[in-house]
Write an enzyme that holds these catalytic residues in place. Structure first.
Site, PDB file in Angstrom:
ATOM      1  CD  GLU A 281       0.736 -12.090  -8.917  1.00 48.96           C
ATOM      2  OE1 GLU A 281       1.884 -11.620  -8.933  1.00 48.96           O
ATOM      3  OE2 GLU A 281      -0.146 -11.736  -9.703  1.00 48.96           O
TER       4      GLU A 281
ATOM      5  CB  THR B 249       6.425  -7.579  -4.942  1.00 46.44           C
ATOM      6  OG1 THR B 249       6.896  -8.547  -5.888  1.00 46.44           O
ATOM      7  CG2 THR B 249       5.493  -6.609  -5.643  1.00 46.44           C
TER       8      THR B 249
END
Length: 313
Positions: free
Chosen positions: A135, A188
């Protein structure tokens, strides 16, 4: 040695932060997520042959640049099996930039699938560092609040991200989530840029009290305490501006009986914790309807807490 010819897995979407636990709390839900298929191939090395469900967005087929691929490569390196012949397909079944852990689900699914193909040389918990590394390719941050619950399921508390000191929290029997995704993209990295690193002592004390209260409420199955504790005084006030109709959607959740409501991850998705399935369904519909009253299409996902995480399908 590859012990299976083909494995198909699914890793679920997640709600990170859970209002008062920025980067240290997360839980998994049912519904959206990512599917990964891995197959044995004759030629050595890991290749990604297909990625579907991305719409107009193009994801890299190069495993080194892909969250699912990179995590799997790290696992293979750890096992000294980098020459294993593996073909991977990634089927995205959730939107990008949704605040539901899209990149985390891919990373969790990729690592879990390869481990299953190899006959489970590692436990699920032992796979976490490789999934987190995967990730990290997406947003540059090493944190497990999305990828941990996506892989392991349940409500996860991360005492320390660097050492991955993670702990499962109890899930009260009647605890549900109402999660709503509005068709607004927030990356994000952009959501992190609006955050100030200046924090007052009163905010610090109040947020710590709410975090402790939430964890205590989960252990004691005290829904009133859970509700009193779901009050973010640090991150939510800074990020709410990025989500159209945020205040109205949150109020709709509370007016319909939510224990509390806030931003899911970096947004734009929002979540509410609820007591009971019927209540969660009512609250999810109310939140969805409020977004749509503001001209914003939205998907609703009422769900119990997903205690399974990544699974074979």
């Amino acid at each position: 040695m590859i012990l299976n010819s083909e494995i198909r897995v699914f890793a679920p979407a997640t709600v990170a932060n859970v209002a008062v636990g920025f980067d240290i709390l997360g839980f998994a839900i049912y519904g959206p997520g990512d599917e990964v298929v891995v197959k044995k191939r004759e030629q050595p090395g890991l290749v990604i042959s297909k990625i579907t469900g991305t719409g107009e967005k193009v994801l890299p087929l190069d495993p080194v640049k892909n969250t699912a691929g990179f995590g799997a490569l790290q696992l293979l390196r750890h096992l000294d099996m980098e020459d294993a012949g593996i073909e991977m397909e990634i089927h995205k079944k959730m939107p990008f930039g949704s605040g539901l852990g899209s990149s985390a689900a891919s990373a969790a699914a990729g690592v879990f699938a390869v481990n299953e193909l190899l006959g489970q040389p590692l436990s699920k918990a032992e796979l976490l560092p490789f999934a987190v590394a995967g990730e990290q390719i997406a947003d540059g941050a090493y944190h497990a609040d999305n990828v941990g619950p996506s892989l392991l399921g349940g409500i996860l508390f991360i005492r320390d991200n660097q050492s991955l000191d993670v702990h499962q929290l109890p899930v009260p029997e009647d605890l549900y989530a109402a999660v709503v995704y509005p068709y607004v993209e927030i990356l994000t990295k952009d959501a992190r840029e609006v955050l100030s690193d200046q924090l007052g002592l009163p905010q610090h004390i109040e947020q710590n009290g709410n975090l402790g209260g939430l964890i205590t409420g989960l252990y004691e199955q005290d829904y009133a305490l859970i509700g009193r504790s779901l009050h973010d005084v640090i991150i939510e006030p800074q990020r709410a501006q990025l989500i159209p109709a945020f205040a109205d959607v949150k109020q709709a959740a509370l007016d319909n009986g939510a224990l509390g409501a806030s931003i899911s991850g970096a947004g734009p998705s929002m979540f509410a914790l609820c007591r009971g399935k019927a209540n969660a369904q009512t609250i999810a519909k109310a939140m969805q309807r409020t977004f749509e009253n503001h001209g914003i299409k939205a998907n609703a996902y009422p769900s119990p807490i997903n205690k399974e995480g990544a699974i074979r399908i």
